[in-house]
Motif scaffolding. Structure first.
Motif: not given
Length: 357
Positions: A295-317
């Motif tokens: 998802e990060a590689a595909a992101s077309q996010g706009q400046a100043g607006i955060a995306d939400e691909m943060n699931g990996f930070l919650k995982n133990t593996a």
């Protein structure tokens, strides 16, 4: 180019802390991951993580479909196989997503998104604490890590949730903003009352106040609260992005792998949102590092607006051979981030595993 091998893993990934929303509480994710190898040696992989109550396909149905697809893909022309999966994804997007995206990435390594050098993708950070002092300490830690866009879930208990979110808003700095995510838990009247009694100066937007099929309720909230509104559960396809745009009520639409089953469909969703002056917010708070990186590689996010691909930070593996990193509140996506998988981690957390050649 022919498909020479398909390997699939059914993964059980424990979470660092339970993932709590109005949909329920999760202590682990169950995901389906597919890796595809082509006759020129290229490989691609992807995964999908369904959440009960969020999408209509269960992990059992998804895994059964992958077991049906996988042996039939071997020996096929990769481009033709992708088109077949892409067409089938109209009916079963989650079941088709992992093999389809794996083929896309194998056929077009440039779609991995950062071959010219590292990319920084700003991320939203969840606020999980309750109680004023615990919230103060958590916000301090998030600031020190560089996060400026935060998110709080609501809809589990509206009175307690309101008090907690009011406490968070009281402690935010001028440079910080908060997203409130109801996951469709409210009726329009309750959502309007909830938001209208908060200090909205630090609210970036409100997400999915009413149920997925309650378009009228969501539109009523969006037109009443004086805060931008994002649809998530209501957005299940490009047709829903168009519907949201035609209403004129919504500023943001949530996109993620799975409900948008291919990279092609993600790009089409971005384009549809832009046609209606809406912003696509990409990412999944319940996913492995594999989907987050794609998802990060595909992101077309706009400046100043955060995306939400943060699931990996919650995982133990973590399952990527080159683990994802964060810096100053952003994911650091490196050219090698999507080059391979950590087979040891995959096998350690696999509750199902097949390989077809």
């Amino acid at each position: 180019m022919k498909i020479t091998e398909v390997e699939a893993f059914l993964l059980a990934t424990p979470l660092e802390t339970p993932y709590v929303s109005s949909l329920g509480s999760l202590d682990r994710l169950t995901s389906a991951l597919v890796q595809v190898s082509l006759s020129d040696g290229a490989q691609g992989f992807s995964e999908v993580t369904p959440v009960r109550g969020y999408n209509e396909e269960s992990i059992e149905e998804i895994w059964a479909a992958i077991l049906c697809w996988a042996p039939r893909l071997v020996g096929r022309d990769a481009a033709q196989a992708f088109e077949q999966l892409h067409a089938a994804s109209e009916q079963t997007p989650y079941a088709c997503s992992a093999p389809a995206v794996a083929i896309e990435l194998a056929l077009a390594p440039a779609s991995r998104g950062c071959r010219a050098g590292p990319r920084f993708i700003p991320l939203v950070a969840p606020v999980l604490s309750t109680g004023a002092e615990a919230i103060r300490q958590e916000l301090s830690g998030l600031r020190n890590a560089g996060y400026r866009t935060l998110k709080a879930k609501a809809g589990m208990n509206l009175s307690r949730d309101h008090d907690r979110i009011a406490c968070i808003l009281e402690q935010l700095y001028e440079t910080e903003k908060l997203r409130i995510d109801f996951n469709g838990a409210c009726n329009a009247q309750d959502a309007i009352a909830f938001v209208s009694t908060l200090d909205a100066r630090r609210l970036e937007f409100v997400e999915q106040p009413c149920a997925a099929d309650d378009w009228d309720g969501n539109e009523r909230v969006a037109c009443s609260i004086g805060v931008p509104t994002m649809l998530d559960e209501s957005i299940k396809s490009g047709r829903d992005v168009e519907r949201a745009g035609r209403s004129g009520a919504f500023r943001f639409v949530k996109m993620k792998l799975g409900k948008f089953p291919t990279l092609r469909s993600l790009q089409q969703a971005y384009a549809a949102a832009a046609r209606h002056q809406m912003t696509g917010i990409l990412g999944n708070g319940a996913a492995t590092d594999v989907a987050c990186a794609i998802e990060a590689a595909a992101s077309q996010g706009q400046a100043g607006i955060a995306d939400e691909m943060n699931g990996f930070l919650k995982n133990t593996a973590q399952y990527l051979a080159s683990p994802l990193e964060t810096a100053d509140g952003a994911m650091l996506l490196r050219p090698q981030s999507l080059d391979g998988l950590n087979r040891g981690a995959l096998l350690a957390h696999a509750v199902g595993h097949v390989r077809f050649t």
